[in-house]
Structures are given as structure tokens and as C-alpha cells.
Design a protein around this motif. Structure first.
Motif, PDB file in Angstrom:
ATOM      1  N   UNK A 244       0.834  -1.207   0.000  1.00  0.00           N
ATOM      2  CA  UNK A 244       0.000   0.000   0.000  1.00  0.00           C
ATOM      3  C   UNK A 244       0.871   1.261   0.000  1.00  0.00           C
ATOM      4  N   UNK A 245       1.976   1.239   0.762  1.00  0.00           N
ATOM      5  CA  UNK A 245       2.903   2.375   0.746  1.00  0.00           C
ATOM      6  C   UNK A 245       3.475   2.575  -0.654  1.00  0.00           C
ATOM      7  N   UNK A 246       3.835   1.471  -1.283  1.00  0.00           N
ATOM      8  CA  UNK A 246       4.440   1.544  -2.615  1.00  0.00           C
ATOM      9  C   UNK A 246       3.437   2.044  -3.653  1.00  0.00           C
ATOM     10  N   UNK A 247       2.234   1.492  -3.653  1.00  0.00           N
ATOM     11  CA  UNK A 247       1.259   1.925  -4.661  1.00  0.00           C
ATOM     12  C   UNK A 247       0.900   3.396  -4.465  1.00  0.00           C
ATOM     13  N   UNK A 248       0.829   3.832  -3.216  1.00  0.00           N
ATOM     14  CA  UNK A 248       0.537   5.244  -2.936  1.00  0.00           C
ATOM     15  C   UNK A 248       1.679   6.119  -3.463  1.00  0.00           C
ATOM     16  N   UNK A 249       2.906   5.748  -3.170  1.00  0.00           N
ATOM     17  CA  UNK A 249       4.063   6.541  -3.593  1.00  0.00           C
ATOM     18  C   UNK A 249       4.229   6.543  -5.113  1.00  0.00           C
ATOM     19  N   UNK A 250       3.858   5.435  -5.747  1.00  0.00           N
ATOM     20  CA  UNK A 250       4.015   5.321  -7.199  1.00  0.00           C
ATOM     21  C   UNK A 250       2.815   5.868  -7.962  1.00  0.00           C
ATOM     22  N   UNK A 251       1.713   6.091  -7.250  1.00  0.00           N
ATOM     23  CA  UNK A 251       0.521   6.616  -7.897  1.00  0.00           C
ATOM     24  C   UNK A 251      -0.163   5.611  -8.801  1.00  0.00           C
ATOM     25  N   UNK A 252      -0.108   4.331  -8.420  1.00  0.00           N
ATOM     26  CA  UNK A 252      -0.757   3.278  -9.211  1.00  0.00           C
ATOM     27  C   UNK A 252      -1.618   2.428  -8.278  1.00  0.00           C
ATOM     28  N   UNK A 253      -2.505   1.633  -8.872  1.00  0.00           N
ATOM     29  CA  UNK A 253      -3.343   0.752  -8.070  1.00  0.00           C
ATOM     30  C   UNK A 253      -2.661  -0.617  -7.934  1.00  0.00           C
ATOM     31  N   UNK A 254      -3.096  -1.436  -6.976  1.00  0.00           N
ATOM     32  CA  UNK A 254      -2.447  -2.732  -6.770  1.00  0.00           C
ATOM     33  C   UNK A 254      -2.378  -3.625  -8.013  1.00  0.00           C
TER      34      UNK A 254
END
Length: 196
Positions: free
Chosen positions: A39-49
Motif C-alpha cells: 500500500x505504501x508503494x502503490x501510494x508513492x508510485x501513484x498506481x493501483x495494486x
């Protein structure tokens, strides 16, 4: 009554995998592998899971790519310190000082991504970090063994242990002055060991 939601003008932002790997590398380095969630990564990358898993397969898959990026542009370049044109003790001392400087360079991402990753809980990520650590230690061992074969294993183990300690202390907040003092003391110990 139906309300239309206006779409933003222009093309949607294009996902850049290399930029994503750089962002993930910073997160992993700053917080450690275990403390960074998908969730941290998808938020930082601006993409969905689903897009995340399609691009990287897993969190460990992204970490492996981050390690590869780190090896090219973040890790200590061993060949710059371990040069055949200067004495082994001087080269190893230079390596330890380079490690101290690199580990303290960014207080928000202190220490070594590889050394810290070698302690994570995920087996796949830990194995990748351990492989990178072993490759670095092999490089050091070969360098020392070319001129001091009997002392190569002990010196390699000593340098690896000091580097791990420097990384851990940097993550705990020790500044450059303290890390350099430790690295220089270790360099003197190496010089005394080789000349003994």
C-alpha cells in the motif's frame, strides 16, 4: 438528474517503471524492506495494486529491481577503492572511509540498502540482498588474496563486519564524524595486521 464528472484534460500520466524503481529504492532504503507495505508503494508510485503486480510481480520483485539500481548508482563502487596500484591496507582503509561517507550521506536513507536488506523477513528479498553482499565480499576477498592469500579470509570478514557495523550505526543516527573515526581506527588495525 445525472451529473457528469469531468475528465481531466490531456493524456493520463504515463507510468514510468524506472522512476517507480527509483522511488521504491528510496522508500526501502529509508524505512527498510519490512516496514514498506505494498500500500505504501502503490501510494508513492501513484498506481493501483493490479498495476503494481502487473509491473513488478510482487514487492520482492520490485525490491530486486531496486537492488539492481542501487548496485549501479548507489552502492559503494568497490573498484574505486580496491585498486591494484596501491597497497592492500590503504585500499581497504579507503573502502571503509567510502562506506562511512556513503552511509551518512543521506540521513533520511542512512546505511546500506544491501546490508540492511539482508536482515529482512521476506525470504526472496533476503536471499537477493545476501547474494549482493556475498558478491561484494567475494570481490574484496579476491583483491586481498592476490597479495595476501593467507590473510584474505580474516581481512575480508573483518572489513565486512566493520561495514555492517557502520551501516547499523548510521541507521541509528551516528553522523559522519563518528563513522569516519571508526572507519579510520579499523584502517589502522588493518595496516597493523598486514605489517605484523
Amino acid at each position: 438528474m445525472t451529473t457528469k464528472i469531468a475528465r481531466p484534460r490531456g493524456r493520463p500520466r504515463r507510468f514510468d517503471p524506472e522512476e517507480a524503481v527509483a522511488t521504491a529504492q528510496r522508500l526501502f532504503h529509508a524505512r527498510g524492506y519490512d516496514a514498506v507495505s505494498v500500500a505504501d508503494l502503490t501510494r508513492a508510485l501513484g498506481i493501483n495494486p493490479p498495476s503494481f503486480y502487473a509491473a513488478f510481480g510482487s514487492k520482492a520483485g520490485l525490491y530486486l529491481r531496486a537492488l539492481g539500481r542501487y548496485a549501479k548508482a548507489g552502492a559503494i563502487p568497490l573498484s574505486e577503492s580496491l585498486r591494484p596500484d596501491r597497497p592492500v591496507a590503504e585500499s581497504l582503509a579507503a573502502l571503509l572511509e567510502a562506506a562511512a561517507r556513503a552511509y551518512a550521506a543521506d540521513p533520511a536513507a542512512a546505511g546500506c540498502l544491501v546490508l540492511e536488506g539482508a536482515r529482512c523477513n521476506d525470504p526472496e528479498a533476503r536471499e537477493a540482498a545476501l547474494a549482493a553482499r556475498v558478491a561484494a565480499e567475494d570481490f574484496i576477498h579476491r583483491f586481498v588474496a592476490a597479495r595476501h592469500p593467507e590473510e584474505a579470509r580474516l581481512l575480508t570478514d573483518y572489513v565486512a563486519t566493520v561495514m555492517a557495523g557502520l551501516s547499523a550505526r548510521a541507521r541509528e543516527g551516528d553522523g559522519l564524524d563518528r563513522l569516519l573515526a571508526t572507519a579510520r581506527l579499523a584502517g589502522r588495525a588493518i595496516a597493523a595486521s598486514i605489517s605484523a
